[in-house]
Design a protein around this motif. Structure first.
Motif, short mmCIF file in Angstrom:
data_model
loop_
_atom_site.label_atom_id
_atom_site.label_comp_id
_atom_site.label_asym_id
_atom_site.label_seq_id
_atom_site.Cartn_x
_atom_site.Cartn_y
_atom_site.Cartn_z
N PHE A 73 -40.88 17.46 43.59
CA PHE A 73 -41.55 18.60 42.97
C PHE A 73 -41.12 18.82 41.52
CE2 PHE A 73 -42.19 20.07 47.52
CZ PHE A 73 -43.55 19.77 47.51
N ILE A 74 -39.91 18.39 41.17
CA ILE A 74 -39.47 18.51 39.77
C ILE A 74 -40.20 17.47 38.91
CG2 ILE A 74 -37.53 18.29 38.17
CD1 ILE A 74 -35.73 19.38 40.39
N SER A 75 -40.19 16.21 39.33
CA SER A 75 -40.83 15.17 38.52
C SER A 75 -42.35 15.36 38.47
CB SER A 75 -40.47 13.78 39.04
OG SER A 75 -40.96 13.56 40.35
N ALA A 76 -42.94 15.81 39.56
CA ALA A 76 -44.39 16.08 39.55
C ALA A 76 -44.70 17.21 38.58
CB ALA A 76 -44.88 16.44 40.95
N VAL A 85 -50.99 20.26 32.22
CA VAL A 85 -51.40 20.94 33.46
C VAL A 85 -50.33 21.96 33.85
CG1 VAL A 85 -51.81 20.60 35.94
CG2 VAL A 85 -52.73 18.97 34.27
N ILE A 86 -50.77 23.19 34.24
CA ILE A 86 -49.79 24.24 34.55
C ILE A 86 -49.76 24.66 36.03
CG2 ILE A 86 -49.57 25.17 32.20
CD1 ILE A 86 -51.69 26.91 34.84
N HIS A 87 -50.68 24.11 36.83
CA HIS A 87 -50.55 24.32 38.28
C HIS A 87 -51.21 23.16 39.00
CE1 HIS A 87 -54.65 25.69 39.58
NE2 HIS A 87 -54.75 26.06 38.32
N VAL A 88 -50.68 22.81 40.16
CA VAL A 88 -51.21 21.71 40.96
C VAL A 88 -51.28 22.14 42.41
CG1 VAL A 88 -50.30 19.91 39.42
CG2 VAL A 88 -48.90 20.70 41.34
N LYS A 113 -38.37 24.87 42.98
CA LYS A 113 -37.61 24.27 41.88
C LYS A 113 -38.50 23.65 40.81
CE LYS A 113 -36.98 20.06 44.59
NZ LYS A 113 -36.33 19.78 45.84
N SER A 114 -39.81 23.55 41.10
CA SER A 114 -40.71 22.93 40.14
C SER A 114 -40.86 23.81 38.90
CB SER A 114 -42.09 22.73 40.77
OG SER A 114 -43.00 22.24 39.80
N PRO A 115 -41.03 23.21 37.71
CA PRO A 115 -41.22 24.00 36.49
C PRO A 115 -42.60 24.64 36.38
CG PRO A 115 -41.33 21.65 35.99
CD PRO A 115 -40.92 21.76 37.42
N ILE A 116 -43.53 24.29 37.27
CA ILE A 116 -44.85 24.91 37.30
C ILE A 116 -45.14 25.41 38.71
CG2 ILE A 116 -45.75 23.48 35.41
CD1 ILE A 116 -47.27 21.91 37.69
N LEU A 407 -47.04 31.20 31.99
CA LEU A 407 -46.60 32.59 32.10
C LEU A 407 -45.97 33.10 30.80
CD1 LEU A 407 -45.22 32.61 35.76
CD2 LEU A 407 -47.27 33.76 34.92
N GLY A 408 -46.67 32.83 29.71
CA GLY A 408 -46.28 33.40 28.42
C GLY A 408 -45.19 32.67 27.68
N LYS A 409 -44.75 31.54 28.20
CA LYS A 409 -43.66 30.79 27.53
C LYS A 409 -44.12 29.35 27.29
CE LYS A 409 -39.79 33.49 29.40
NZ LYS A 409 -40.60 34.55 30.01
N GLU A 410 -43.86 28.87 26.09
CA GLU A 410 -44.17 27.48 25.77
C GLU A 410 -43.21 26.59 26.56
OE1 GLU A 410 -45.36 24.78 21.91
OE2 GLU A 410 -43.86 26.36 21.64
N ILE A 411 -43.74 25.59 27.25
CA ILE A 411 -42.89 24.72 28.08
C ILE A 411 -43.09 23.27 27.67
CG2 ILE A 411 -42.74 26.27 30.07
CD1 ILE A 411 -44.98 24.65 31.40
N HIS A 412 -42.08 22.46 27.96
CA HIS A 412 -42.09 21.05 27.59
C HIS A 412 -41.65 20.21 28.80
CE1 HIS A 412 -42.48 22.21 23.34
NE2 HIS A 412 -41.60 23.16 23.64
N ALA A 413 -42.20 19.04 28.93
CA ALA A 413 -41.80 18.13 30.00
C ALA A 413 -40.41 17.60 29.73
CB ALA A 413 -42.80 16.98 30.11
N LYS A 414 -39.62 17.49 30.81
CA LYS A 414 -38.25 16.99 30.66
C LYS A 414 -38.13 15.56 31.22
CE LYS A 414 -36.26 21.60 30.90
NZ LYS A 414 -35.44 22.56 31.69
#
Length: 414
Positions: A73-76, A85-88, A113-116, A407-414
């Motif tokens: 779920f983290i890597s996905a 994409v912000i939800h799956v 634990k997923s970022p999205i 949710l209002g915050k700029e996010i980046h892939a890790k």
């Protein structure tokens, strides 16, 4: 309060505007025409879409942990962000599938634990029953990964009759036709068009008879799509998906070298079918762009496993749809944002306010921002999925991903 401004595209219109949102609540507070000079603006060529949703992926994680070497779920989540994409929504064909309240809750606990945000489908298989809570369901009509499938239509209907009124997605490949063709020389011949079209008839029959909220997954044939269009016209409650691969590729481009990489279920079809899928989007008959992201390892693909890893390139492919397939941006906002948002709306937690996929007051401040003037060549090194490969390696997309907000915050892939 934060503000972003620029060209905004919704399922209804395109306009120059400013969006205000609260990064603490994660919700949009105001949307207005015109550019506020105090708002953050993006590079030239950027377009602000409501956050994209991919409602058909295989994140591979369950309580067994057996398939997390492929994805978790983290890597996905990071592959999704990488793809804008912000939800799956994750499919249930796991070693320990979510088929009852306990197994569903156990798998759902892993998604936190997923970022999205991740919505989970529950599986329908022999002898399953609906869950106590409201969830979306997936049924595999023919053999797939795992044991959640039916060998014949009679046993499938025997189970479906317990799911009256439920939200059910169908993988339409007729099991009897697949069995009859299993000795054919190529993957495409072993899973012929007829398997999809015959299964489509039966799925539409079930949807109509048992008053289901039906969705037919990853459509690949002109004839199958025409059956869906006819069913919609007569009032059947059905929607359908198409994948990037069935919009871009067909059997004419298959070679000895790339054949295993482009093996999937359903398989690639001919040029006429591919063109029919594009026309289906332009005519408003296809409801979702959904990847069917299937992150098998490089070794598994070389051995002939079906499935394509393509969550990382979702947003890049959208730029191809806009600039090469000439699909209107309002249509993109509908099939990549609005419709996926509506699909998951009943299953979202309260923090998402009125929902996702819409740019309006009270909705989640989720944005997928594309740059339509900055091309990018996608490289293997850019893949965030654990699979480590992409069918689009070396492909030059006409645009790129500028920014992603969740949710209002700029996010980046890790």
């Amino acid at each position: 309060m934060e503000k972003i401004a620029g060209k905004i595209v919704t399922h209804e219109r395109e306009f120059e505007g400013t969006i205000s949102f609260d990064p603490n609540s994660g919700l949009i507070t105001n949307v207005k025409e015109g550019i506020d000079p105090e708002a953050h603006q993006f590079s030239d060529g950027s377009v602000i879409f409501p956050g994209f949703g991919d409602i058909h992926i295989h994140a591979r994680e369950d309580v067994s942990g057996k398939h997390t070497y492929k994805e978790d779920f983290i890597s996905a989540g990071n592959a999704a962000i990488n793809g804008g994409v912000i939800h799956v929504a994750d499919m249930p064909n796991n070693p320990i599938p979510p088929i009852d309240d306990a197994s569903y809750a156990a798998k759902q606990a892993l998604t936190t634990k997923s970022p999205i945000h991740i919505t989970l489908y529950a599986g329908i298989g022999p002898h399953t029953k609906p869950l106590e809570k409201k969830v979306p369901y997936k049924v595999f009509m023919g053999p797939s990964i795992g044991e959640l499938f039916f060998h014949d239509n009679a046993s499938l209907e025997e189970v479906i009759k317990h799911y009256v009124g439920q939200d059910i997605s169908f993988h339409c490949e007729d099991p009897e036709i697949l069995i009859a063709n299993q000795t054919q020389p190529t993957h495409e011949e072993r899973r012929p068009k007829e398997a999809e079209t015959v299964a489509t008839d039966f799925a539409l029959y079930l949807i109509e008879k048992y008053n289901l909220k039906g969705k037919l997954c990853h459509y690949s044939t002109k004839d199958g799509l025409s059956k869906i269009i006819a069913a919609k016209k007569r009032g059947v409650n059905v929607t359908c998906e198409v994948t990037p691969t069935h919009l871009m590729f067909d059997t004419d481009m298959l070679t000895e070298t790339n054949h295993k990489w482009f093996q999937m279920n359903p398989p690639l079809r001919g040029k006429e079918d591919r063109e029919a899928m594009v026309k289906g989007i332009l005519d408003g008959h296809i409801d979702y762009l959904a990847t069917d992201h299937a992150p098998h390892s490089i070794e598994e693909k070389q051995k002939g496993t079906s499935g394509i890893s393509q969550l990382d390139t979702y947003g890049l492919f959208v730029t191809y749809m806009i600039l090469k397939l000439n699909i209107p941006m309002t249509t993109i906002a509908k099939i990549c944002s609005k419709n996926p948002g509506e699909f998951v709306s009943a299953y979202l937690p309260e923090k998402f306010g009125k929902g996702v996929g819409v740019i309006n007051q009270g909705y989640a401040a989720n944005f997928s921002i594309l740059n339509l003037k900055k091309p990018v060549e996608f490289q293997k090194s850019m893949v965030k999925s654990k699979s480590g490969w992409s069918p689009f390696e070396g492909f030059s997309f006409p645009g790129s991903i500028e920014s992603v907000y969740f949710l209002g915050k700029e996010i980046h892939a890790k």
